[in-house]
Design an enzyme around this catalytic site. Structure first.
Site, PDB file in Angstrom:
ATOM      1  N   GLU A  45       4.805  -0.334  -5.949  1.00 24.63           N
ATOM      2  CA  GLU A  45       5.955  -0.259  -5.038  1.00 24.63           C
ATOM      3  C   GLU A  45       6.191   1.191  -4.603  1.00 24.63           C
ATOM      4  O   GLU A  45       6.249   2.094  -5.428  1.00 24.63           O
ATOM      5  CB  GLU A  45       7.190  -0.794  -5.761  1.00 24.63           C
ATOM      6  N   LYS A  93      10.836  -5.962   1.619  1.00 26.24           N
ATOM      7  CA  LYS A  93      11.604  -6.537   0.523  1.00 26.24           C
ATOM      8  C   LYS A  93      12.894  -7.168   1.026  1.00 26.24           C
ATOM      9  O   LYS A  93      13.631  -6.570   1.809  1.00 26.24           O
ATOM     10  CB  LYS A  93      11.911  -5.464  -0.521  1.00 26.24           C
ATOM     11  N   CYS A 100       8.753  -6.210  -6.747  1.00 27.30           N
ATOM     12  CA  CYS A 100       9.593  -5.952  -7.912  1.00 27.30           C
ATOM     13  C   CYS A 100      10.531  -7.107  -8.255  1.00 27.30           C
ATOM     14  O   CYS A 100      10.110  -8.163  -8.697  1.00 27.30           O
ATOM     15  CB  CYS A 100      10.377  -4.660  -7.678  1.00 27.30           C
TER      16      CYS A 100
END
Length: 525
Positions: free
Chosen positions: A278, A343, A394
């Protein structure tokens, strides 16, 4: 001889439940998961005041939160840069409010018992069911459940997640506390011993069934070779990049050098693609930024090595013009393959400030917290060279529906890019690891997880976890990952809402029974 204790002498029971539950969380084995709530339920059943039922729940949750989630102390120090004294205070506050669902369950059950005078068998059944539903629907930043510990300890019962999900395993684990409650209450009688033996036999059979489920999985018909890169970039440097204070080129140079070193070590081995964690590439990528110096540098690096790369980086949302935390696939010519993924499920107080859009003044008090735009959700796959990758970043791995949507799109495997560097090395990295890999068991797809500081690894559709990286060390690993080109939907994938419907339906049915069988003397009160 049974000794009936006074209400005041029973306060050790909520503490005992807290210890049982807290020491059954990853990285501990789930040794008390099947009976952890029994002491608390014994306590609740002895109470005559609503206040005590509430406080008993608070005590249990406080104790197990301090044991099972004490990594919050480290996170407050690492992320918020607070002195350790205030971090401990913050942990104590979190312990009081982090899992209030336990106290809520006690209050709801106690009120219902007092209002409707439920008979004891019905009352105990509702106590267990209300606890399960409060746990499953609690509001928390870290969506933990009691099913993950079975996977963390590699106990085969976790294989049933392909039918009921880990949330279903959690519900079943909590419900098993009820027969063991009866077994304890009747431990000196034959009936108690029979109940205990039945639970033990059932648990053994479920584990044998889990082994059977693993053995009957279809053989993979393809494989890939993925090179995972863990550069272990310090938080101070990553924060400096986000605040525009340098380190961008140094970080890029470091991760490129690590990738080159790994390619040299595996010279002659096929590498289908490399994977960086990430925001590993600490600069903007995308169509509007391909001529920027860092983007050109990355493209040239990949082109020279004929290397395909999946990497976390920053993008820009065209509508809001806010930065996005994104995942990109670049081909062996260094070209970004659109669409990239941004995200969607952002971390509160890490990637956005709750209510800041309504009350912008809040941002003045928390300037170090980023304000990222949200992505479109699990609506795209990285479709390249026959691979159909399901991208997630994540925290999104904690939500089964997100991975289910990727599976419904036809993802052959999931690529998860994570930065777990805020949490130390004790509990959270292991908890987060198995929560992420759990999605692969539920939907029977491999999961490739690349992190900044660990734990990076790959899990197979069977749930088997391959080599795990060390934490807070630069590391690389080349994995041969077998997978199915056209994986079939699991039962859980097709019947995703079945367990919640059964639980809520059971609650409605039991409540109806309680109303119908309410003693006549109370119906006219």
């Amino acid at each position: 001889m049974n000794i009936k204790l006074s209400a005041n002498s029973l306060w050790y029971l909520p503490v005992l439940s807290g210890v049982f539950i807290g020491t059954s969380y990853i990285p501990f084995p789930p040794w008390a998961s099947l009976f952890g709530f029994v002491p608390l339920w014994l306590f609740w059943n002895q109470q005559t005041q609503l206040k005590n039922a509430f406080l008993g729940g608070v005590v249990t949750a406080f104790v197990f939160t301090l044991i099972g989630f004490n990594w919050v102390t480290y996170t407050l120090h690492e992320f918020a840069h607070l002195p350790w004294f205030f971090c401990v205070i913050g942990m104590l506050v979190f312990g009081l409010i982090g899992h209030l669902y336990v106290a809520l369950a006690g209050v709801l059950w106690f009120w219902g018992r007092r209002a409707f005078h439920w008979p004891e068998p019905l009352s105990l059944g509702l106590m267990a069911l209300i606890t399960v539903l409060c746990e499953a629907n609690s509001l928390t930043l870290f969506d933990w459940n009691f099913g993950y510990s079975w996977y963390g300890a590699n106990i085969p019962v976790y294989q049933w997640a392909e039918f009921i999900g880990f949330s279903g395993l959690s519900a079943a684990t909590l419900l098993c506390n009820l027969p063991l409650y009866y077994a304890w209450k009747n431990r000196k009688h034959r009936s108690g011993k029979i109940i205990f033996a039945a639970v033990l036999a059932g648990f053994v059979l479920l584990n044998l069934g889990g082994l059977g489920l693993k053995a009957r999985l279809p053989q993979p018909d393809s494989k890939l070779n993925a090179l995972l890169i863990q550069a272990s970039i310090p938080n101070s440097e990553k924060m400096a990049v986000e605040l525009g204070e340098g380190y961008t080129e140094e970080i890029i140079r470091r991760i490129m050098a690590l990738t080159d070193k790994s390619l040299a070590e595996h010279k002659g081995s096929k590498v289908d693609f490399a994977m960086w964690p990430e925001t590993a590439f600490p600069a903007l990528l995308g169509a509007g930024f391909k001529d920027r110096e860092n983007s050109v540098w990355l493209s040239q690096f990949l082109r020279d090595r004929q290397l395909v790369l999946v990497t976390g980086a920053f993008g820009v949302d065209e509508k809001s013009r806010l930065i996005t935390n994104s995942l990109f696939l670049l081909d062996d010519q260094g070209e970004v393959q659109e669409p990239h993924y941004s995200k969607t499920i952002l971390l509160a107080f890490g990637e956005y400030i709750p209510f800041a859009e309504t009350f912008p003044v809040i941002r003045k008090f928390l300037p170090q917290i980023g304000q990222y735009a949200r992505g479109p959700g699990p609506t795209v796959l990285f479709d390249w060279n026959g691979f159909k990758m399901g991208p997630q970043i994540c925290y999104e791995s904690l939500f089964p529906k997100f991975s289910r949507d990727l599976a419904n799109l036809g993802a052959q495997f999931i690529v998860n890019a994570t930065n777990d560097s805020w949490y130390g090395t004790w509990q959270e990295p292991y908890q987060h690891l198995y929560m992420t890999l759990a999605r692969g068991v539920e939907f029977r797809r491999p999961v490739l997880r690349a992190t900044n500081t660990g734990i990076s690894t790959v899990s197979l559709a069977s749930g088997e976890v391959l080599e795990q990286s060390p934490m807070h060390q630069a590391w690389t690993g080349l994995y041969e990952v077998p997978y199915l080109k056209n994986p079939q939907a699991t039962f859980y994938q097709d019947w995703f809402w079945l367990v919640p419907c059964i639980l809520w339906g059971s609650l409605a049915l039991l409540l109806l029974v309680g109303i119908v069988k309410k003693p006549a003397s109370t119906q006219t009160d």
